[in-house]
Design an enzyme around this catalytic site. Sequence first.
Site, PDB file in Angstrom:
ATOM      1  N   ASN A 204       0.719  -1.106   0.068  1.00  0.00           N
ATOM      2  CA  ASN A 204      -0.076   0.051  -0.138  1.00  0.00           C
ATOM      3  C   ASN A 204       0.896   1.212   0.103  1.00  0.00           C
ATOM      4  OD1 ASN A 204       0.800   0.688   2.680  1.00  0.00           O
ATOM      5  ND2 ASN A 204      -0.876  -0.756   3.431  1.00  0.00           N
ATOM      6  N   GLU A 207       3.362   1.788   3.111  1.00  0.00           N
ATOM      7  CA  GLU A 207       4.241   0.527   3.152  1.00  0.00           C
ATOM      8  C   GLU A 207       5.452   0.945   1.915  1.00  0.00           C
ATOM      9  OE1 GLU A 207       1.681  -3.277   4.341  1.00  0.00           O
ATOM     10  OE2 GLU A 207       1.734  -2.679   2.234  1.00  0.00           O
ATOM     11  N   ASP A 274      -6.681  -7.905   1.485  1.00  0.00           N
ATOM     12  CA  ASP A 274      -6.819  -9.295   1.166  1.00  0.00           C
ATOM     13  C   ASP A 274      -7.684  -9.703   0.061  1.00  0.00           C
ATOM     14  OD1 ASP A 274      -4.990  -9.924   3.302  1.00  0.00           O
ATOM     15  OD2 ASP A 274      -6.765 -10.218   4.750  1.00  0.00           O
TER      16      ASP A 274
END
Length: 451
Positions: A204, A207, A274
Amino acid sequence: MRTKRLERVIEKLGHPRIVVIGDIILDHYIKGRVDRISPEAPIQVLRHISEEHRLGGAGNVAHNLATLEARTTLIGVIGDDEAGRTLRSLLKKHKIDDQFLLVDRIRRTTLKSRMIARNGQQILRVDYEDDGDIHDEVGLITKIRDCLENCDLVILSDYAKGVLTDKVIRATIERARELGCPVIVDPKGRHYKKYKGATTLTPNLLEAQTATGMQLLNDEERKVVGMKMIRDLDLDAMIITLSGDGMFVVDKHGEQHRVRAKPKNVFDVTGAGDTGIATMGLVLAAGFPYHTALSLANYAGGIVVGKVGTATITRTELLSIARSEEKISNISGRLRSVTNLIDILSKERDESTRLAVIVGSFNNLNATTLKMIRDCNQFADRIVALVTGDEDAAVVLEDIRSLDHVLTSKEPSEEIMQLDPDFIIFETEDLKLKAIVSGLRAEIRDFKQSP
């Protein structure tokens, strides 16, 4: 992505075999009613109503894949405990292959218990976990190597709970490359060298910023950093998820796409990442390009953020939400001004949406011409007809379902430039018009050669 194209993609997804490897979590939800403050301390009292367990972490990725009708295998480490047995029963319930799980008798199964009030508000979370490196790396690597034969795609789901050690990651990527199997990584931490040789990373924005030390405020910066990581880590592509701003991808050839998220009522973002990586993995495993994978993942994310807790989506839901978006955004028929058309396209189009503009008089609408219009769906997501002839031709074109919009055009060269298409297709032999628009970045084709 246009609904008709989405339908074709879903029809061709098949049932690829996908292996998910990573940190498996058992999510526990305790739901109740809050109507008083505790006399013992200034805290809310949750009166128990119900509770349930769901698959979390890498388990949630696998659950999403299974719900999307992929043949799914989950590999990870669980404890010899009640949580582990509950988790295994959920895997069997959802038809996820669990034969390659490693049971560690001295390690707890990761369990997260959440207390939730009736309005959906999460009051407290309690984590039970051992997040140090696993003890039996050799045993897990053996299971991974045995499992990867005849695999269409591998997803590494790293939640930094100790399963995906450097040695496990390296062995997985090397074995997958030997077998020609793509590896998608949902990474964690600051150091991505351990993922070298994977096919794609999907951090993301936070990150990616943490790993690179850059703010990455726009797509230009994201492309520069993405290309550097592709070179340094021997990747095929770099995907950055941008939460409410959608997703960005750049591949090793420098081609980039941006999918912008649709505004949604966000209820709970738990597990949305996820769902995204599962959807992308399914589409890529079926052989579709990155921009198609991101488009479907964008729709999937819009569904799950409206659900409580870790959630999954189905192919039917994907198609339903896409049709709903199409119905809301698509205004078909003939338009009276290019300004109106640009306003509509701004709502329908993002950086991954490919626009084709077909220019011509359309005075000879025979079967061959109609087929050529339909064939434009092969390379474009939105198709606009600029009619330089009389009104009668425009009226006929309004009934052609392959066309999204029809505009009677008096100044086609000026209007083409305002629309900024990816493809310009000429039904006319107007050489002057072709010369005027030849400087645009668009790919220019003659209508008879357009497919």
